[in-house]
Scaffold this motif. Structure first.
Motif, PDB file in Angstrom:
ATOM      1  N   ALA A  77     -16.151 -41.557  22.798  1.00  0.00           N
ATOM      2  CA  ALA A  77     -17.373 -41.673  23.194  1.00  0.00           C
ATOM      3  C   ALA A  77     -17.579 -42.311  24.540  1.00  0.00           C
ATOM      4  CB  ALA A  77     -17.916 -42.864  22.036  1.00  0.00           C
ATOM      5  N   GLU A  78     -16.490 -43.078  24.897  1.00  0.00           N
ATOM      6  CA  GLU A  78     -16.466 -43.579  26.391  1.00  0.00           C
ATOM      7  C   GLU A  78     -16.399 -42.334  27.447  1.00  0.00           C
ATOM      8  OE1 GLU A  78     -12.868 -45.991  26.752  1.00  0.00           O
ATOM      9  OE2 GLU A  78     -13.949 -47.598  25.248  1.00  0.00           O
ATOM     10  N   ARG A  79     -16.038 -41.309  26.840  1.00  0.00           N
ATOM     11  CA  ARG A  79     -15.790 -40.068  27.600  1.00  0.00           C
ATOM     12  C   ARG A  79     -17.066 -39.153  27.509  1.00  0.00           C
ATOM     13  NH1 ARG A  79     -11.489 -42.504  27.043  1.00  0.00           N
ATOM     14  NH2 ARG A  79      -9.848 -42.350  28.435  1.00  0.00           N
ATOM     15  N   GLY A  80     -17.904 -39.534  26.858  1.00  0.00           N
ATOM     16  CA  GLY A  80     -19.308 -38.725  26.799  1.00  0.00           C
ATOM     17  C   GLY A  80     -19.041 -37.827  25.612  1.00  0.00           C
ATOM     18  N   ILE A  81     -18.223 -37.902  24.708  1.00  0.00           N
ATOM     19  CA  ILE A  81     -18.070 -36.960  23.526  1.00  0.00           C
ATOM     20  C   ILE A  81     -18.279 -37.673  22.432  1.00  0.00           C
ATOM     21  CG2 ILE A  81     -16.542 -35.531  22.317  1.00  0.00           C
ATOM     22  CD1 ILE A  81     -15.012 -35.155  25.181  1.00  0.00           C
ATOM     23  N   ASN A  82     -19.454 -37.434  21.625  1.00  0.00           N
ATOM     24  CA  ASN A  82     -19.889 -38.337  20.357  1.00  0.00           C
ATOM     25  C   ASN A  82     -19.925 -37.287  19.406  1.00  0.00           C
ATOM     26  OD1 ASN A  82     -20.804 -40.415  21.750  1.00  0.00           O
ATOM     27  ND2 ASN A  82     -22.651 -39.187  22.591  1.00  0.00           N
ATOM     28  N   LEU A  83     -18.740 -37.796  18.354  1.00  0.00           N
ATOM     29  CA  LEU A  83     -18.588 -37.120  17.319  1.00  0.00           C
ATOM     30  C   LEU A  83     -18.625 -37.998  16.065  1.00  0.00           C
ATOM     31  CD1 LEU A  83     -14.931 -35.057  18.234  1.00  0.00           C
ATOM     32  CD2 LEU A  83     -17.402 -34.145  18.242  1.00  0.00           C
ATOM     33  N   SER A  84     -18.867 -37.455  14.870  1.00  0.00           N
ATOM     34  CA  SER A  84     -19.130 -38.128  13.644  1.00  0.00           C
ATOM     35  C   SER A  84     -17.749 -38.529  13.191  1.00  0.00           C
ATOM     36  CB  SER A  84     -19.789 -37.450  12.578  1.00  0.00           C
ATOM     37  OG  SER A  84     -19.311 -36.472  12.030  1.00  0.00           O
ATOM     38  N   SER A  85     -17.488 -39.644  12.187  1.00  0.00           N
ATOM     39  CA  SER A  85     -16.265 -39.821  11.828  1.00  0.00           C
ATOM     40  C   SER A  85     -15.614 -38.805  10.977  1.00  0.00           C
ATOM     41  CB  SER A  85     -16.263 -41.000  10.990  1.00  0.00           C
ATOM     42  OG  SER A  85     -17.230 -40.880   9.837  1.00  0.00           O
ATOM     43  N   SER A  86     -16.345 -37.889  10.561  1.00  0.00           N
ATOM     44  CA  SER A  86     -15.758 -36.638   9.607  1.00  0.00           C
ATOM     45  C   SER A  86     -15.525 -35.536  10.442  1.00  0.00           C
ATOM     46  CB  SER A  86     -16.877 -36.079   8.624  1.00  0.00           C
ATOM     47  OG  SER A  86     -18.121 -35.485   9.425  1.00  0.00           O
ATOM     48  N   GLN A  87     -16.114 -35.561  11.783  1.00  0.00           N
ATOM     49  CA  GLN A  87     -15.719 -34.500  12.921  1.00  0.00           C
ATOM     50  C   GLN A  87     -14.417 -34.758  13.305  1.00  0.00           C
ATOM     51  OE1 GLN A  87     -19.246 -34.762  15.013  1.00  0.00           O
ATOM     52  NE2 GLN A  87     -19.845 -32.381  14.570  1.00  0.00           N
ATOM     53  N   VAL A  88     -14.074 -36.161  13.733  1.00  0.00           N
ATOM     54  CA  VAL A  88     -13.014 -36.746  14.179  1.00  0.00           C
ATOM     55  C   VAL A  88     -11.765 -36.515  13.110  1.00  0.00           C
ATOM     56  CG1 VAL A  88     -11.841 -38.788  15.013  1.00  0.00           C
ATOM     57  CG2 VAL A  88     -14.050 -38.448  16.008  1.00  0.00           C
ATOM     58  N   TYR A  89     -12.069 -36.759  11.888  1.00  0.00           N
ATOM     59  CA  TYR A  89     -11.119 -36.777  10.754  1.00  0.00           C
ATOM     60  C   TYR A  89     -10.632 -35.209  10.881  1.00  0.00           C
ATOM     61  CZ  TYR A  89      -9.015 -36.600   6.299  1.00  0.00           C
ATOM     62  OH  TYR A  89      -8.176 -36.440   5.349  1.00  0.00           O
ATOM     63  N   ARG A  90     -11.720 -34.276  10.782  1.00  0.00           N
ATOM     64  CA  ARG A  90     -11.192 -32.828  10.823  1.00  0.00           C
ATOM     65  C   ARG A  90     -10.424 -32.455  12.053  1.00  0.00           C
ATOM     66  NH1 ARG A  90     -16.438 -31.882   8.832  1.00  0.00           N
ATOM     67  NH2 ARG A  90     -17.121 -31.332  10.951  1.00  0.00           N
ATOM     68  N   LEU A  91     -10.786 -32.967  13.302  1.00  0.00           N
ATOM     69  CA  LEU A  91      -9.984 -32.693  14.432  1.00  0.00           C
ATOM     70  C   LEU A  91      -8.529 -32.888  14.473  1.00  0.00           C
ATOM     71  CD1 LEU A  91     -10.212 -31.802  17.572  1.00  0.00           C
ATOM     72  CD2 LEU A  91     -10.739 -34.100  17.906  1.00  0.00           C
ATOM     73  N   VAL A  92      -8.532 -34.402  13.707  1.00  0.00           N
ATOM     74  CA  VAL A  92      -6.932 -34.855  13.624  1.00  0.00           C
ATOM     75  C   VAL A  92      -6.007 -33.951  12.585  1.00  0.00           C
ATOM     76  CG1 VAL A  92      -5.509 -36.938  13.167  1.00  0.00           C
ATOM     77  CG2 VAL A  92      -7.713 -37.008  14.572  1.00  0.00           C
ATOM     78  N   THR A  93      -6.658 -33.932  11.477  1.00  0.00           N
ATOM     79  CA  THR A  93      -5.997 -33.527  10.104  1.00  0.00           C
ATOM     80  C   THR A  93      -6.070 -31.681   9.963  1.00  0.00           C
ATOM     81  OG1 THR A  93      -7.920 -33.520   8.921  1.00  0.00           O
ATOM     82  CG2 THR A  93      -6.433 -35.532   8.787  1.00  0.00           C
ATOM     83  N   GLU A  94      -6.761 -31.108  10.694  1.00  0.00           N
ATOM     84  CA  GLU A  94      -7.074 -29.593  10.526  1.00  0.00           C
ATOM     85  C   GLU A  94      -6.675 -29.109  11.890  1.00  0.00           C
ATOM     86  OE1 GLU A  94     -10.649 -28.736   8.885  1.00  0.00           O
ATOM     87  OE2 GLU A  94     -10.404 -29.911   7.146  1.00  0.00           O
ATOM     88  N   ARG A  95      -6.226 -27.947  11.827  1.00  0.00           N
ATOM     89  CA  ARG A  95      -6.134 -27.078  12.896  1.00  0.00           C
ATOM     90  C   ARG A  95      -7.449 -26.578  13.478  1.00  0.00           C
ATOM     91  NH1 ARG A  95      -2.205 -21.813  13.359  1.00  0.00           N
ATOM     92  NH2 ARG A  95      -4.348 -20.711  12.802  1.00  0.00           N
ATOM     93  N   PRO A  96      -7.807 -26.797  14.747  1.00  0.00           N
ATOM     94  CA  PRO A  96      -8.991 -26.278  15.191  1.00  0.00           C
ATOM     95  C   PRO A  96      -8.970 -24.848  15.640  1.00  0.00           C
ATOM     96  CG  PRO A  96      -8.093 -27.740  16.609  1.00  0.00           C
ATOM     97  CD  PRO A  96      -7.157 -27.804  15.605  1.00  0.00           C
ATOM     98  N   GLU A  97      -9.963 -23.933  15.199  1.00  0.00           N
ATOM     99  CA  GLU A  97      -9.897 -22.780  15.501  1.00  0.00           C
ATOM    100  C   GLU A  97     -10.817 -22.432  16.869  1.00  0.00           C
ATOM    101  OE1 GLU A  97      -8.261 -19.986  14.389  1.00  0.00           O
ATOM    102  OE2 GLU A  97      -7.379 -21.527  12.929  1.00  0.00           O
TER     103      GLU A  97
END
Length: 112
Positions: free
Chosen positions: A31-51
């Motif tokens: 968020a400090e860098r201007g990227i606002n993701l929900s907690s579920s989006q952050v969770y998926r970013l960390v735990t899953e492989r992004p396509e």
């Protein structure tokens, strides 16, 4: 034949080496860098492989974790080259097979 390449997403490992063990700990620095993701989006970013991954998000992750792209993304040989074993026709786990429902046909009734 050329080898097909795939990749491993190592965000969780890099976070662990930096002492970040909770996925939600990425949300404020993003968020400090201007990227606002929900907690579920952050969770998926960390735990899953992004396509699909925004380059802004990738650059923010590299900045937050003070790492390089080589640390986050590791090229590997494709798992698709190892063919899946074929299942027997009578195998119970083979899916629905011929038990699929037939498509319904709706025929208008003629009035008498």
């Amino acid at each position: 034949m050329t080898a097909k390449l795939d990749y491993q997403w190592k965000l969780r490992e890099v976070m662990a080496t930096r002492g970040m063990f909770s996925t939600i700990s990425l949300q404020p620095p993003l968020a400090e860098r201007g990227i606002n993701l929900s907690s579920s989006q952050v969770y998926r970013l960390v735990t899953e492989r992004p396509e699909r991954l925004s380059l802004k998000v990738l650059m923010a992750l590299l900045d937050i974790l003070e790492c390089s792209m080589d640390d986050l993304i590791e090229p590997v040989a494709s798992a698709a080259s190892a063919a899946k074993p074929k299942r027997a026709v009578g195998d119970v786990d083979a899916g629905v097979g011929s038990f699929r429902p037939r498509r319904a046909r709706i025929v208008p009734r003629s009035e008498s």
